[in-house]
Structures are given as structure tokens and as C-alpha cells.
Design a protein around this motif. Sequence first.
Motif, PDB file in Angstrom:
ATOM      1  N   UNK A 116       0.818  -1.209   0.000  1.00 37.08           N
ATOM      2  CA  UNK A 116       0.000   0.000   0.000  1.00 37.08           C
ATOM      3  C   UNK A 116       0.856   1.265   0.000  1.00 37.08           C
ATOM      4  N   UNK A 117       2.123   1.129   0.384  1.00 42.12           N
ATOM      5  CA  UNK A 117       3.038   2.270   0.378  1.00 42.12           C
ATOM      6  C   UNK A 117       3.716   2.376  -0.986  1.00 42.12           C
ATOM      7  N   UNK A 118       4.099   3.572  -1.389  1.00 41.38           N
ATOM      8  CA  UNK A 118       4.903   3.698  -2.604  1.00 41.38           C
ATOM      9  C   UNK A 118       6.284   3.095  -2.362  1.00 41.38           C
ATOM     10  N   UNK A 119       6.975   2.595  -3.390  1.00 40.55           N
ATOM     11  CA  UNK A 119       8.314   2.019  -3.196  1.00 40.55           C
ATOM     12  C   UNK A 119       9.215   2.982  -2.439  1.00 40.55           C
ATOM     13  N   UNK A 120       9.859   2.481  -1.390  1.00 38.12           N
ATOM     14  CA  UNK A 120      10.645   3.342  -0.508  1.00 38.12           C
ATOM     15  C   UNK A 120      11.773   2.551   0.127  1.00 38.12           C
ATOM     16  N   UNK A 121      12.657   3.276   0.827  1.00 30.80           N
ATOM     17  CA  UNK A 121      13.732   2.641   1.593  1.00 30.80           C
ATOM     18  C   UNK A 121      13.194   2.291   2.976  1.00 30.80           C
ATOM     19  N   UNK A 122      13.150   1.011   3.290  1.00 28.04           N
ATOM     20  CA  UNK A 122      12.594   0.552   4.554  1.00 28.04           C
ATOM     21  C   UNK A 122      13.693   0.039   5.476  1.00 28.04           C
ATOM     22  N   UNK A 123      13.698   0.514   6.700  1.00 31.91           N
ATOM     23  CA  UNK A 123      14.515  -0.077   7.749  1.00 31.91           C
ATOM     24  C   UNK A 123      13.597  -1.045   8.497  1.00 31.91           C
ATOM     25  N   UNK A 124      13.639  -2.319   8.086  1.00 28.05           N
ATOM     26  CA  UNK A 124      12.720  -3.328   8.622  1.00 28.05           C
ATOM     27  C   UNK A 124      13.475  -4.196   9.619  1.00 28.05           C
ATOM     28  N   UNK A 125      13.243  -3.971  10.905  1.00 26.54           N
ATOM     29  CA  UNK A 125      13.964  -4.682  11.949  1.00 26.54           C
ATOM     30  C   UNK A 125      13.237  -5.973  12.320  1.00 26.54           C
ATOM     31  N   UNK A 126      14.040  -6.998  12.647  1.00 29.77           N
ATOM     32  CA  UNK A 126      13.446  -8.262  13.045  1.00 29.77           C
ATOM     33  C   UNK A 126      13.334  -9.270  11.906  1.00 29.77           C
ATOM     34  N   UNK A 127      14.336  -9.332  11.036  1.00 29.46           N
ATOM     35  CA  UNK A 127      14.369 -10.309   9.942  1.00 29.46           C
ATOM     36  C   UNK A 127      13.174 -10.206   9.000  1.00 29.46           C
ATOM     37  N   UNK A 128      12.697  -9.011   8.799  1.00 28.24           N
ATOM     38  CA  UNK A 128      11.589  -8.792   7.859  1.00 28.24           C
ATOM     39  C   UNK A 128      12.082  -8.470   6.446  1.00 28.24           C
ATOM     40  N   UNK A 182      11.031   4.833   5.823  1.00 24.98           N
ATOM     41  CA  UNK A 182      10.042   4.251   6.730  1.00 24.98           C
ATOM     42  C   UNK A 182      10.742   3.253   7.649  1.00 24.98           C
ATOM     43  N   UNK A 183      10.327   3.241   8.907  1.00 24.78           N
ATOM     44  CA  UNK A 183      10.763   2.237   9.868  1.00 24.78           C
ATOM     45  C   UNK A 183       9.644   1.205  10.005  1.00 24.78           C
ATOM     46  N   UNK A 184       9.975  -0.060   9.866  1.00 22.85           N
ATOM     47  CA  UNK A 184       8.978  -1.125   9.916  1.00 22.85           C
ATOM     48  C   UNK A 184       9.304  -2.051  11.076  1.00 22.85           C
ATOM     49  N   UNK A 185       8.324  -2.206  11.973  1.00 22.73           N
ATOM     50  CA  UNK A 185       8.474  -3.044  13.162  1.00 22.73           C
ATOM     51  C   UNK A 185       7.269  -3.953  13.304  1.00 22.73           C
ATOM     52  N   UNK A 186       7.439  -5.013  14.051  1.00 21.21           N
ATOM     53  CA  UNK A 186       6.305  -5.866  14.391  1.00 21.21           C
ATOM     54  C   UNK A 186       5.671  -5.312  15.665  1.00 21.21           C
ATOM     55  N   UNK A 187       4.411  -4.983  15.599  1.00 20.58           N
ATOM     56  CA  UNK A 187       3.748  -4.314  16.708  1.00 20.58           C
ATOM     57  C   UNK A 187       3.800  -5.076  18.010  1.00 20.58           C
ATOM     58  N   UNK A 188       4.072  -4.334  19.105  1.00 15.64           N
ATOM     59  CA  UNK A 188       4.107  -4.885  20.460  1.00 15.64           C
ATOM     60  C   UNK A 188       5.149  -5.982  20.637  1.00 15.64           C
TER      61      UNK A 188
END
Length: 605
Positions: free
Chosen positions: A499-511, A560-566
Motif C-alpha cells: 500500500x506504500x509507494x516504493x521506498x527505503x525501509x529499515x525493517x527490523x526483526x528479519x523482515x 520508513x521504519x517497519x516493526x512488528x507491533x508490540x
Amino acid sequence: MSDATFLRPVRADFLIFSILIAATLIAVDVLAASRAPIERLAETRYDDAMRLVFIRDWLDGGGWFDTTIDRVLPPEGLSMHWSRYADAPMAALIVMLSVVVGERAAEGIAIVLWPTALLVAFLAATGLAAHRIAGRTASGIAVIGACLWSTTANIRFGPLNIDHHGLQLVLMLLVVLILMRPGRHWRDGLLSGLVCAVSLAIGLEMIPAIILAGSILVARCVASPAANARPLAMFGFSLPVATALLFVGQTPFAEWTISRCDELAGPVVVPAASSGLAVIALAFGCTRLPGLGPRIGLTVLAVGVAAAAALPAMAPCAAGPYSNLSGSLGDVVATIPEARSVSFYFGQAGTLGTVFVLILPMMASAAFATMMLFHRKMRSGIGRDETRALLVVLCFGWLGFIASFVQFRMMAPAEAVTPVLMGVAGAGLVRWVQSRPTSRGVAVAAVAGLALMLVPGQAYWSVVRLIPAAHANEAAPGPRYVPFNACRQDASIVQSLNELPPANLMALGNLSRPILLLTGHRVLVSSYHRSETLMANMTLTSETDLGAFRDRLAASGTEYLVLCGNSLYRSPDTVATRLAGGEILDGFSAVMVGDRRLRVLRFEP
């Protein structure tokens, strides 16, 4: 093979029965994986998911020599150490099938079909090796053992396992089969050298096994030069020549002089050449020396000369494949499972599952097969050819176990032969029971031995699943966190990022790897050692200072920073844990995506 009675078949139809069991298990796995295979790959197989991304980039216009994944750490991308030789069968399948069913469906079929074909090849080679040593009963038990042991059934082979490790095991088992042959033809040396060279081109994890294969040929030549000099000389010729040709075939000319420690390059090609010349000289020299002592002396001299010639090329890699990383990343490297010593898994309560599932079957099979050999040898119940074949297999088994105390990944030689040892030892236990049909103690001991080799992992997890049930009503103290791997075990969660436009993601947690496979985004963090920056970004999960956290995100180009909630990232007071828990900190704003289990924040430097 000789006519010795060593472990001959209990029933002639047992092998057929075992093949039917193996076929049933494979069919179940194929059917299970055939439903949304790309999504299942993203959820469960992280290196394999990256492998498919790697192949996609090649088929989308990347060159044979272009091994850079552009969507990792842009703009320079991530240079991979993987071989195109291992990718070629998968890529060919995708290209051929896409003409009929389309590219996406072709990928799904290929990631099921290719590793399943490798599994069938491995089972066939395993059954043949066990049969050469101990007959049909051993062959049947070996096939069943390979289907029950998680290493061969679920980790290295089977649907979706498209990384190169399964191919490596097939190649090394082929070398073992060649070394087991009772004949001493020059073609054996030629073929084993060629197969070892292909293994080196695909990956370097089998170097100890290749050294062992050469050592076995050298020992035979020293003991009996008339019969073994020609196979040794052909091995010494074919290994370095094929290694050099394969190196040229996958390495751009501009990179020929670059020393790399994680792929076929100078630190491997030069030692292969010096060793090959030394082996050829040794083969010819041994035929002209009359006594064992002089031949041993010549062997020591040849090894010393080869080592001295290879040392300058090998020196840059003295620290291993992580020699390009600074000491500050030692804690990150220590978290990589395959880089740990096997002793780590024995010393941690939380890793006992690895011991029972992966390590114990290997140990038990090698130990039982060794005891079986000595017992039958003392009673003259094993022929010369069977002894020769079993000793070869045991050498590879024990080498892998001992080497795993350096790094877990070095267990690979044992992985190739453990099912064979299961078959030999299992047939011996069955024979033991048959020789004492009235002894209940012998029957119980034999069943326990078979269970220790074949199903210790299944037994362990059955017990573990029962234990938490007794404490289900106890309240867990402190805050409740969601395991961060929960977000990568459901493909729809990651797909909501589309749903997001292509971007640089800092996805923590082996995502990162599921994101690369299922979306068009770029990622800035992962556990691939070729980039120190990429691995250093993994330490963001430990950062407690908001200012430092923001500075590092800004330096990396994070959008964008991407995390798994909680989820809990290292500790409750880290910035990542606070943001995952719903806090809105300075410089971040929440972005709503379709799946609310994912915490997505726009970063504003």
C-alpha cells in the motif's frame, strides 16, 4: 562386493516398503507446499527467499556476472557471494515453464520441483551407498532415516529449499560413492576431482570434505601405489584444472585478482593448483619408492611444499569468511546460528531442540556404526570391500561432527552421510535382535537405538508440547510481548506494505527478505556479511538513545521504519521496543497499512 554375511537383508521387500514410505512423505510435502508456494517461501525460508530474489534479478535483465541485489542498501546494492552455477537449473525451469503458465506460476512450480528432484537424487544415492555396505535392509532404513531427519528432510531438501546446500550434499555424497568403489580405475580420480571442483564453485563449506577425499586417495596411494597412483594423479589433475575453469566461468575478468574468502577466488584457486601439482608428483614418486617409510616421507614433503606455495594466497582469509567485518560487529556475528560452535547448543537450555533434532541423530549414527564395524570386524563378519566402504563413510561422518565444534556450518560432511550411517547401524541392530530372538532386553535396546538415531527430535518436541500444558493457567509476569517473528510468519502482513509507494525501509526483526520477495520496496538491513553497513544496521535493535537512533536512520537514507507491533527488541527500554509498543517519538509519525499487526512509521530527519 564380497560374499561376507555382514548385515545381510532381513527381508527382501523391506527396501520397496521404505521407498513407498519415502514417496508418500515426499508427496505430502509437495502437496502442502504447492498451495501459495511463494508466500510459504517468504514465511518460512529466509535464505531461500533471498535466493529467489537473486534469481529474479538475473532473469529481469541482470548479467551472468552481475551478482548485486540492487534493492538492498541502495544505491550501491549488495554484492552476493552466491554462484550462478547453482542458480542455473532453477532459472532454466522458470524460463521454460513461464512460456506455458506465466512467470509467477513458473516460479511457484520451480521452487517446489527443483529441490524435490534433489531430494530424490539424494535418497537414491543414500540408498545405494547403504546397500553397498550392508544390503537391502540398511538401504531401506537409510532412506527412511533421510526422510525423518530434519536436516535432510526439511532444512536442506524438499519443496521450497532452493538454497545451494542441498546440491552440495548431493555432490559430496557422489564423491563418497566414488571413494567407496572397490575398483581402482583412473576414472574414479578424474570424476571425484571434477565433482569436488563443482562443489567449490558453488560454495566453500565442503572444503574440509574435499581435503578429506584427497587425503583418502593419498593414503591409498602411499599404502598401495601400484593400484592407486593413477586415480590419485587424475584427481590431482582434474581438481585444479576444473576449479580454474569454473572460476573463470563465473568471475568477471576485473575481479580475478581480488581475494575473497566466501567464494571461489584466489585463496582457493591457488591452493587447489599447488595441491594438485603436489599430488601428481606424489603419485608418480610413490610408484618409484619401494618402501612405506620413504613414501610417507615423500608425502610429508609434498604437503609441506604445497602448503608453503599456497600460504601467501590463503593469508588474507585466516580469519574466515567474516574477515571483512570490524571487531565491533562481533556480537552480531555471534548471533548467526551457523557461525556458532556446536558446543553452544549443548550449553543453552533454549537450544536443546537443535541438539535433539539435528545433532543427536548424527552423533548416535556415527557412534553405533563405528561400534558395529569393530564388533563385526573382530568376529570376521565383514568383508574387505564393506570395511573399505564403511570406513570412508565414517571418516566423513566424524569429520563433520568434529569440525562443527569450530562452526556449526562445518557439519556439512556429516550431513551428507548420516542417513547412510543410520541405515548401516540400524540394519546391525536388527541383525542383533534376530540373533537373539528370545531376549527382550536385546529387543528393547535395539528399539531404543533405532529411536535415538531416527526420531529423537520428534520425541523431544512431543514431550515439550506436553510440558507447557501443565502451566497453562499460570499468569505470565510483566508485560506481554508479541514475538517479532510473528510478523514474518504470515505473508499477508508483509504484503500489506504494498500500500506504500516504493521506498527505503529499515525493517527490523528479519523482515527484510520477505519484504524483498513480496513487495517492490528497498531494504537497509539484513544479516549478509558482504556489507558491514548492512550488518551494522542490525544493531539498531539494541539502541536506547533516541538521538543516536535517529542519526543512524538518517545516515542510512531510511524513509520508513517497519516493526512488528508490540514486540520486544532486545530489551523494554530500546527505542525499537518503545516504537513497536505504540509510542510516538520525535521524528516519527505512524502510517496506517492494511494489517495493523505491523507498525510502520514515517521517518522525518
